[in-house]
Write a protein that holds these residues in place. Structure first.
Motif, PDB file in Angstrom:
ATOM      1  N   ILE A  70      99.599  33.879  18.464  1.00 32.21           N
ATOM      2  CA  ILE A  70      98.994  32.630  19.109  1.00 32.21           C
ATOM      3  C   ILE A  70      99.217  32.705  20.570  1.00 32.21           C
ATOM      4  O   ILE A  70     100.314  32.969  21.113  1.00 32.21           O
ATOM      5  CB  ILE A  70      99.642  31.506  18.811  1.00 32.21           C
ATOM      6  CG1 ILE A  70      99.567  31.645  17.091  1.00 32.21           C
ATOM      7  CG2 ILE A  70      99.184  30.328  19.141  1.00 32.21           C
ATOM      8  CD1 ILE A  70     100.587  30.233  16.358  1.00 32.21           C
ATOM      9  N   GLU A  71      97.947  32.550  21.259  1.00 30.31           N
ATOM     10  CA  GLU A  71      97.858  32.869  22.620  1.00 30.31           C
ATOM     11  C   GLU A  71      97.582  31.340  23.379  1.00 30.31           C
ATOM     12  O   GLU A  71      96.779  30.626  22.868  1.00 30.31           O
ATOM     13  CB  GLU A  71      96.809  33.728  23.299  1.00 30.31           C
ATOM     14  CG  GLU A  71      96.765  33.740  24.684  1.00 30.31           C
ATOM     15  CD  GLU A  71      95.706  34.924  25.124  1.00 30.31           C
ATOM     16  OE1 GLU A  71      94.411  34.415  25.819  1.00 30.31           O
ATOM     17  OE2 GLU A  71      95.992  35.994  24.756  1.00 30.31           O
TER      18      GLU A  71
ATOM     19  N   ARG B 208      98.196  23.896  17.246  1.00 28.91           N
ATOM     20  CA  ARG B 208      98.508  23.366  15.870  1.00 28.91           C
ATOM     21  C   ARG B 208      98.818  24.528  14.960  1.00 28.91           C
ATOM     22  O   ARG B 208      99.312  24.371  13.735  1.00 28.91           O
ATOM     23  CB  ARG B 208      97.221  22.834  15.607  1.00 28.91           C
ATOM     24  CG  ARG B 208      96.855  21.454  16.089  1.00 28.91           C
ATOM     25  CD  ARG B 208      95.444  20.799  15.571  1.00 28.91           C
ATOM     26  NE  ARG B 208      95.507  19.290  16.298  1.00 28.91           N
ATOM     27  CZ  ARG B 208      94.808  19.157  17.452  1.00 28.91           C
ATOM     28  NH1 ARG B 208      94.321  20.132  18.079  1.00 28.91           N
ATOM     29  NH2 ARG B 208      94.622  18.083  17.947  1.00 28.91           N
ATOM     30  N   GLU B 209      98.510  25.707  15.337  1.00 32.50           N
ATOM     31  CA  GLU B 209      98.637  26.955  14.483  1.00 32.50           C
ATOM     32  C   GLU B 209     100.599  27.244  14.422  1.00 32.50           C
ATOM     33  O   GLU B 209     100.805  28.002  13.530  1.00 32.50           O
ATOM     34  CB  GLU B 209      98.206  28.176  14.960  1.00 32.50           C
ATOM     35  CG  GLU B 209      96.576  28.152  14.859  1.00 32.50           C
ATOM     36  CD  GLU B 209      95.918  29.244  15.608  1.00 32.50           C
ATOM     37  OE1 GLU B 209      96.512  30.385  15.645  1.00 32.50           O
ATOM     38  OE2 GLU B 209      94.729  29.192  15.895  1.00 32.50           O
ATOM     39  N   LEU B 210     101.193  26.624  15.573  1.00 29.51           N
ATOM     40  CA  LEU B 210     102.400  26.896  15.291  1.00 29.51           C
ATOM     41  C   LEU B 210     103.066  26.223  14.003  1.00 29.51           C
ATOM     42  O   LEU B 210     104.025  26.650  13.556  1.00 29.51           O
ATOM     43  CB  LEU B 210     103.297  26.190  16.609  1.00 29.51           C
ATOM     44  CG  LEU B 210     103.124  26.737  17.876  1.00 29.51           C
ATOM     45  CD1 LEU B 210     103.768  25.857  18.830  1.00 29.51           C
ATOM     46  CD2 LEU B 210     103.905  27.993  17.825  1.00 29.51           C
ATOM     47  N   ALA B 211     102.430  25.392  13.319  1.00 30.21           N
ATOM     48  CA  ALA B 211     102.831  24.753  12.092  1.00 30.21           C
ATOM     49  C   ALA B 211     102.903  25.845  11.073  1.00 30.21           C
ATOM     50  O   ALA B 211     103.677  25.520  10.053  1.00 30.21           O
ATOM     51  CB  ALA B 211     101.798  23.581  11.508  1.00 30.21           C
ATOM     52  N   ASP B 212     102.272  26.806  11.220  1.00 32.85           N
ATOM     53  CA  ASP B 212     102.366  28.097  10.289  1.00 32.85           C
ATOM     54  C   ASP B 212     103.107  29.134  10.604  1.00 32.85           C
ATOM     55  O   ASP B 212     103.321  30.161   9.854  1.00 32.85           O
ATOM     56  CB  ASP B 212     100.867  28.516  10.048  1.00 32.85           C
ATOM     57  CG  ASP B 212      99.752  27.521   9.679  1.00 32.85           C
ATOM     58  OD1 ASP B 212     100.200  26.754   8.658  1.00 32.85           O
ATOM     59  OD2 ASP B 212      98.602  27.553   9.761  1.00 32.85           O
TER      60      ASP B 212
ATOM     61  N   ASP C  79     102.641  14.910  24.510  1.00 30.03           N
ATOM     62  CA  ASP C  79     101.625  14.879  23.564  1.00 30.03           C
ATOM     63  C   ASP C  79     101.169  16.422  23.295  1.00 30.03           C
ATOM     64  O   ASP C  79     101.963  17.288  23.813  1.00 30.03           O
ATOM     65  CB  ASP C  79     100.310  14.393  24.738  1.00 30.03           C
ATOM     66  CG  ASP C  79     100.360  12.983  24.872  1.00 30.03           C
ATOM     67  OD1 ASP C  79     100.698  12.026  23.863  1.00 30.03           O
ATOM     68  OD2 ASP C  79      99.757  12.598  25.938  1.00 30.03           O
ATOM     69  N   VAL C  80     100.404  16.567  22.524  1.00 32.59           N
ATOM     70  CA  VAL C  80     100.047  17.816  21.710  1.00 32.59           C
ATOM     71  C   VAL C  80      99.720  18.978  22.750  1.00 32.59           C
ATOM     72  O   VAL C  80      99.923  20.150  22.962  1.00 32.59           O
ATOM     73  CB  VAL C  80      99.191  17.794  20.659  1.00 32.59           C
ATOM     74  CG1 VAL C  80      97.716  17.825  21.345  1.00 32.59           C
ATOM     75  CG2 VAL C  80      98.907  19.307  19.824  1.00 32.59           C
TER      76      VAL C  80
END
Length: 226
Positions: free
Chosen positions: A94-95, A146-150, A198-199
């Protein structure tokens, strides 16, 4: 010759392809990955002790590199292990791009609390510098975050002291590079369970003060790989 054949047979039996494949699916082929043997045992329907033995055997034969063990293992699949994999190895990291900004000083207080500091040292392998590097993510990076959740992170447990409960957090092994070219490979993205950010904000910790390098001053553009 008989001795060489026996060594090859023993080496081959140490390779657990099903477990290696599962580790690759969790991202271990391209990043340090936190592994809980009990969780892996449940996924493979095998005893936890068997999974632990298989991990140790593959590490001894050079298929895995175990960098830290505490309530599980932090490991990566080596070049030798990747050579045994069939199919994708999950090498796309993830970048996240953004700009360094000033923080409020709360991160330093958080990191230095003894209940967190002990866990950081045990699970990350170092005591972080008492402060966080704050990065304001670009719009695209905020979506990618949001990909960090995976991604299997390294858990930091909640703890209590003097009647106060301090919340849990998750750390993600990462690297950071400034646009000027300076890079640091040993950093972690820190995501507290309770946060006012925040995100589009990201906090990083490292064993050294990242801002000591002028490349990581306020306003510098950086790229983080998780």
């Amino acid at each position: 010759m008989r001795h060489d054949n026996r060594v090859r047979r023993e080496s081959a039996t140490s390779l657990d392809r099903d477990l290696l494949r599962l580790l690759a699916d969790r991202g271990a082929a391209c990043r340090e990955t936190w592994v809980d043997p009990e969780e892996m045992a449940g996924r493979l329907d095998r005893p936890p002790a068997e999974i632990g033995s298989a991990l140790r055997a593959m590490a001894a034969e050079g298929y895995l590199r175990v960098t830290r063990i505490e309530r599980g293992a932090i490991l990566t699949i080596t070049d030798r292990g990747r050579g045994e994999l069939d199919g994708p190895t999950g090498e796309d990291r993830i970048e996240l791009a953004g700009t360094i900004e000033d923080g409020l000083g709360k991160g330093g207080e958080f990191v230095a609390l003894p209940g967190y500091e002990r866990q950081f040292e045990a699970r990350l392998g170092y005591r972080p510098f008492p402060g966080t590097l704050n990065v304001a993510l670009t719009e695209d990076a905020a979506r990618s975050r949001r990909e960090l959740a995976d991604v299997p992170g390294i858990p930091i447990d909640e703890w209590e002291a003097d009647g106060t409960t301090y919340g849990a957090a998750t750390c993600y092994p990462a690297s950071i590079r400034a646009d000027e070219g300076s890079a640091r490979e040993l950093v972690h993205v820190l995501v507290p369970e309770r946060t006012a950010h925040d995100v589009d904000k990201l906090e990083l910790i490292a064993p050294m003060r990242l801002r000591a390098d002028p490349a990581y001053d306020t306003g510098s553009e950086v790229t983080i790989h998780v």
